[in-house]
Design an enzyme around this catalytic site. Structure first.
Site, mmCIF file in Angstrom:
data_model
loop_
_atom_site.group_PDB
_atom_site.id
_atom_site.type_symbol
_atom_site.label_atom_id
_atom_site.label_comp_id
_atom_site.label_asym_id
_atom_site.label_seq_id
_atom_site.Cartn_x
_atom_site.Cartn_y
_atom_site.Cartn_z
ATOM 1 N N CYS A 44 0.892 -1.157 0.000
ATOM 2 C CA CYS A 44 0.000 0.000 0.000
ATOM 3 C C CYS A 44 0.929 1.206 0.000
ATOM 4 C CB CYS A 44 -0.818 0.012 1.275
ATOM 5 S SG CYS A 44 -1.666 -1.534 1.585
ATOM 6 N N LYS A 624 4.825 -2.826 -8.153
ATOM 7 C CA LYS A 624 6.158 -2.308 -8.476
ATOM 8 C C LYS A 624 7.198 -2.799 -7.490
ATOM 9 C CE LYS A 624 9.048 0.020 -10.839
ATOM 10 N NZ LYS A 624 9.470 -0.565 -12.124
HETATM 11 C C1 BG6 Z 1 8.505 -7.128 -8.574
HETATM 12 C C2 BG6 Z 1 8.495 -6.142 -9.722
HETATM 13 O O1 BG6 Z 1 7.345 -6.986 -7.822
HETATM 14 O O2 BG6 Z 1 9.632 -6.920 -7.758
HETATM 15 C C3 BG6 Z 1 9.707 -6.426 -10.577
HETATM 16 O O3 BG6 Z 1 7.302 -6.293 -10.492
HETATM 17 C C4 BG6 Z 1 10.958 -6.279 -9.715
HETATM 18 O O4 BG6 Z 1 9.751 -5.520 -11.673
HETATM 19 C C5 BG6 Z 1 10.870 -7.137 -8.455
HETATM 20 O O5 BG6 Z 1 12.082 -6.706 -10.457
HETATM 21 C C6 BG6 Z 1 11.985 -6.727 -7.492
HETATM 22 O O6 BG6 Z 1 11.744 -5.388 -7.111
HETATM 23 P P1 BG6 Z 1 12.991 -4.432 -6.764
HETATM 24 O O7 BG6 Z 1 12.384 -3.142 -6.320
HETATM 25 O O8 BG6 Z 1 13.777 -5.132 -5.697
HETATM 26 O O9 BG6 Z 1 13.792 -4.297 -8.046
#
Ligand code: BG6
Length: 632
Positions: A44, A624
Site C-alpha cells: 500500500c 512495483k
Molecule cells: C517485482 C516487480 O514486484 O519486484 C519487478 O514487479 C521487480 O519488476 C521485483 O524486479 C523486485 O523489485 P525491486 O524493487 O527489488 O527491483
C-alpha cells in the site's frame, strides 16, 4: 477557486497512467486477495502532510504519485474543526473529491491493496478511533492480528471492518486508557504487532505520528513543510531533504520533528539527507505508456553509469577482491540482473561470484560469514524477500553492497557500499531501464576490477549511442510490432539463449509473462535436448538470441534442432541466419551485446501488451515493489 498546487503536479496529474480504465476494473476485480489459499500480500502507500498548502490537495497529489505501486481503494483524512475522512474504492479521484474536504494544513492519505478484508469503502483507510480523536492508515500486515482481535473482543471492543488495520486502532485505544498519551499508546501497541508494518496517524490535536517496522517510511522536509511517505518519489519535487525512518523507529511532529526508538521510547538523533530527486519529472512526455518512455530512456541511464566517477568503485573493488565468497541477490527482474552481474564478475574479473534469488530460502544462511560479500540490485530497495536475507547477512557481518534506484531506501541504509542507479523514476511496474542500468553497472564493475575500467566506459558509451540509434529507428518498432501481433496469439512462447544471453532470455521471458499474461519459457540452449525438445512441433514460436561469442555455434545448433521439428524461429542477432523465419537485427556492440539484446525483447513485450489491450504500466496481480512476503 484555484489552489496553488505543488510545482510539477499538474503535469504529472494530466499524465497519470490509466490505472482504472474499464478493462482494468475487470482486472481489478480479478485480483484475488488469496491465490489457492496463499494470501498474496501486496503493498500500500501512505502519505502525510503538514504545511502551508491545502492538505487535502497535497495529499491527493502525493497519493497519485504513489499510484504506480498498485491499489484498489484510497482515502484522505484532514483536520479542520474535527478530523474529516473521504475514502473510496476505485481510482484516486480528481481534485473535486479532495475539494469536498474543508481546507486544512494537515492531512494523511493511503492507497490500499486489499489483504485482510474485501475491497470496500469501509475497509479503505484511514480508520477512525471510536471517539474519532485520531485516525490511522497502515502499510503491511499484522501477522498476529487474530489473537489481538480475540483479546480485544473479550474486552468488549466492537469492529466495523474485517481489516487487521482496525485491530491496531482498537489496540491503541486500549493502551490509551492507561497511558493517556497517544504517542506512548502508539508505541506500546506497535510493540505488540508482529509482521512488517508501517502506520501513520492523524490526531485531533493536529499531530502526525508514524511508526515503522518493515514497510518503508521516509520524511521529506523543506523550510516550511513536512511530508511523510512510503517513498521519496511521492514528494520529490517539493522536498529538499529527507529523514529516513529505520525499522523500530517512530516519528512525530508537534511543531518540530521527533524520532523515537520504539523499544525504549527514547528520543533519537536524526540526519537530514539531501536528495537530488528534484528533477523527477513523472509524466509520460508524449509516449503512450510509461513503459515505452522508460525503454527509450535506457541510453540515458547507461550514460549515468558511465559518468559516475570511478572513485565510487575504489574501496568496493578491494572488498570484492578480498571476499571469500561473493553473492549477488535480487527478486524478479532484479534477480535476473543479479545473475548477469555475477556473470560479468566471473567472465571479466575472474571472481567466483554466484547469484541467488531472494525468493529462495537462502540455504547458504549457515555458510554466510564476515569474509563474504553480497551485492543486491533493487529498483525500490524495499523488496521483502531480499531484505530478509540481507538482515541475516548483516547479523553475520557480511559486507553488503546495494544498487538501488529509489533514494532513502532500506537496502541503501543497511549497506556498507551504497550505489544508486540514478535512472530517474521508473513508474511502469515492469522494470526496463533500471534492469538495463543494473546490468550495465555489473559490466562496468567487472571491467574495473580487471583493470580495464577505461575500456569498459568506452564500450558503454558506444552501446548507449547504438541503443539510441536503434530506438530512434521507427522501422525497428514496426518490425517488432508485427511480430507482437503474431506472438500475441500464442499459447506458449519459448526463448533460447546461452552464455551472456542466458539471463537476457530469462528477462525476456519475465517481460512477456508480465505484459501479455502468456506462458513463456526461457531455455538454456544446451538444455534443449534434455527436456524442452519434446515441446517442439509445427508452429511453436521460439525466440532465439544469438551473438558473436563463444556460444554462437551451440545456439545455432539448438536453432536447427527446433527448426527440424517445425518450430517458428524468431532470431535476435547482429547477423541473420537461414534458420530464422523472422529476423530482428540488432547492432553488434561486442562485449556489451547482451545489454543491447534486452531492448528488442522489452519492446516485444511492450507491443504484445498493447496489442492485447492490457494495462501496460500496471499489469494484473503484480506491483512495483513487494515490500511484504507471501502469506499463508
Ligand atoms: C517485482 C516487480 O514486484 O519486484 C519487478 O514487479 C521487480 O519488476 C521485483 O524486479 C523486485 O523489485 P525491486 O524493487 O527489488 O527491483
Amino acid at each position: 477557486m484555484s489552489f496553488l498546487l505543488p510545482v510539477g503536479i499538474t503535469s504529472y496529474q494530466a499524465e497519470l497512467p490509466k490505472v482504472f480504465s474499464s478493462n482494468s476494473i475487470g482486472c481489478l476485480s480479478a485480483i484475488p486477495t488469496s491465490i489457492n489459499g496463499r494470501r498474496w500480500i501486496n503493498i500500500c502507500g501512505i502519505f502525510g502532510y503538514i504545511g502551508k498548502q491545502n492538505a487535502s490537495e497535497v495529499v491527493l497529489a502525493g497519493l497519485k504519485r504513489l499510484e504506480y505501486r498498485g491499489y484498489d481503494s484510497w482515502g484522505i483524512a484532514i483536520l479542520a474543526d474535527q478530523i474529516k475522512i473521504n475514502k473510496k474504492v476505485g481510482a484516486i479521484g480528481d481534485l473535486n473529491q479532495a475539494l469536498n474536504l474543508p481546507k486544512s494544513s494537515i492531512g494523511v492519505g493511503h492507497t490500499r491493496w486489499a489483504t485482510h478484508g474485501g475491497v470496500t469503502d469501509i475497509n479503505a483507510h484511514p480508520h477512525f478511533s471510536t471517539d474519532k480523536s485520531f485516525c490511522l492508515a497502515q502499510n503491511g500486515i499484522v501477522e498476529n492480528y487474530q489473537k489481538l482481535k480475540d483479546d480485544l473482543l473479550k474486552k468488549g471492543y466492537k469492529f466495523q471492518t474485517e481489516t487487521d488495520t482496525e485491530v491496531i486502532v482498537r489496540l491503541i485505544e486500549e493502551k490509551l486508557k492507561k497511558t493517556r498519551d497517544l504517542k506512548e499508546a502508539v508505541r506500546q501497541a506497535f510493540l505488540e504487532l508482529s509482521g512488517r508494518n508501517t502506520v501513520i496517524i492523524l490526531t485531533k490535536y493536529g499531530r502526525i505520528i508514524a511508526a515503522r517496522n518493515g514497510s518503508p517510511l521516509v520524511v521529506g522536509v523543506n523550510n516550511k513543510e513536512i511530508f511523510f511517505s512510503s517513498d521519496t518519489l511521492s514528494f520529490a519535487p517539493f522536498a529538499d531533504k529527507i529523514v529516513v525512518i529505520d525499522n523500530g523507529q517512530m516519528v512525530y511532529y508537534n511543531g518540530k520533528l521527533n524520532v523515537i526508538d520504539i523499544k525504549s521510547g527514547k528520543s533519537l538523533p536524526y540526519r537530514l539527507e539531501k536528495i537530488d530527486f528534484h528533477s523527477s519529472k513523472v509524466d509520460k512526455e508524449g509516449y503512450d505508456h510509461f513503459m515505452l518512455k522508460e525503454i527509450h530512456e535506457s541510453p540515458y541511464v547507461i550514460n549515468q553509469i558511465v559518468n559516475r566517477a570511478e572513485s565510487q568503485f575504489e574501496n568496493f573493488i578491494k572488498a570484492v577482491k578480498q571476499a571469500k565468497n561473493v553473492y549477488t541477490i535480487g527478486s524478479g527482474t532484479a534477480g535476473v540482473a543479479a545473475s548477469q552481474i555475477a556473470f560479468y564478475l566471473r567472465v571479466f574479473a575472474k571472481i567466483k561470484a554466484q547469484s541467488v534469488i531472494g525468493a529462495d530460502i537462502f540455504e547458504y544462511y549457515d555458510l554466510l560469514s564476515k569474509d563474504d560479500l553480497i551485492i543486491a540490485p533493487s529498483q525500490s530497495g524495499e523488496t521483502a524477500d531480499v531484505l530478509e536475507v540481507l538482515e541475516i547477512a548483516k547479523k553475520r557481518k557480511v559486507k553488503i553492497a546495494s544498487l538501488v534506484n529509489m533514494p532513502g531506501s532500506t537496502m541503501t541504509r543497511m549497506s556498507d557500499f551504497r550505489f544508486m542507479s540514478f535512472a530517474g523514476p521508473e513508474i511502469c511496474v515492469m522494470s526496463t531501464k533500471v534492469f538495463t542500468s543494473q546490468i550495465a553497472w555489473g559490466y562496468l564493475l567487472g571491467k574495473v576490477i580487471s583493470g580495464k575500467g577505461k575500456v569498459g566506459r568506452e564500450n558503454l558509451k558506444i552501446l548507449s549511442q547504438e541503443m539510441e540509434r536503434y530506438l530512434d529507428a521507427q522501422s525497428n518498432h514496426e518490425l517488432i510490432k508485427k511480430l507482437a501481433k503474431r506472438l500475441g496469439k500464442s499459447k506458449d512462447i519459448f526463448l533460447l539463449g546461452k552464455y551472456q544471453n542466458f539471463n537476457i532470455i530469462k528477462e525476456g521471458m519475465i517481460k512477456i509473462i508480465e505484459g501479455s499474461y502468456i506462458h513463456a519459457h526461457g531455455i538454456p540452449a544446451g538444455d534443449l535436448k534434455h527436456y524442452a525438445i519434446t515441446l517442439m512441433e509445427k508452429g511453436v514460436p521460439v525466440v532465439v538470441v544469438v551473438s558473436e561469442d563463444v556460444a554462437k555455434g551451440d545456439v545455432l545448433n539448438a536453432v536447427n534442432q527446433v527448426k527440424a521439428r517445425g518450430a517458428t524461429v524468431i532470431g535476435i542477432s547482429s547477423t541473420s541466419h537461414p534458420s530464422f523465419d523472422h529476423y530482428i537485427p540488432v547492432p553488434n556492440t561486442g562485449e556489451t551485446q547482451a545489454i543491447m539484446n534486452i531492448i528488442p525483447l522489452q519492446l516485444l513485450a511492450y507491443y504484445m501488451a498493447v496489442e492485447l489491450g492490457h494495462n501496460v504500466d500496471k499489469p494484473r496481480n503484480i506491483a512495483k515493489s513487494v515490500t511484504v512476503k507471501y502469506y499463508n
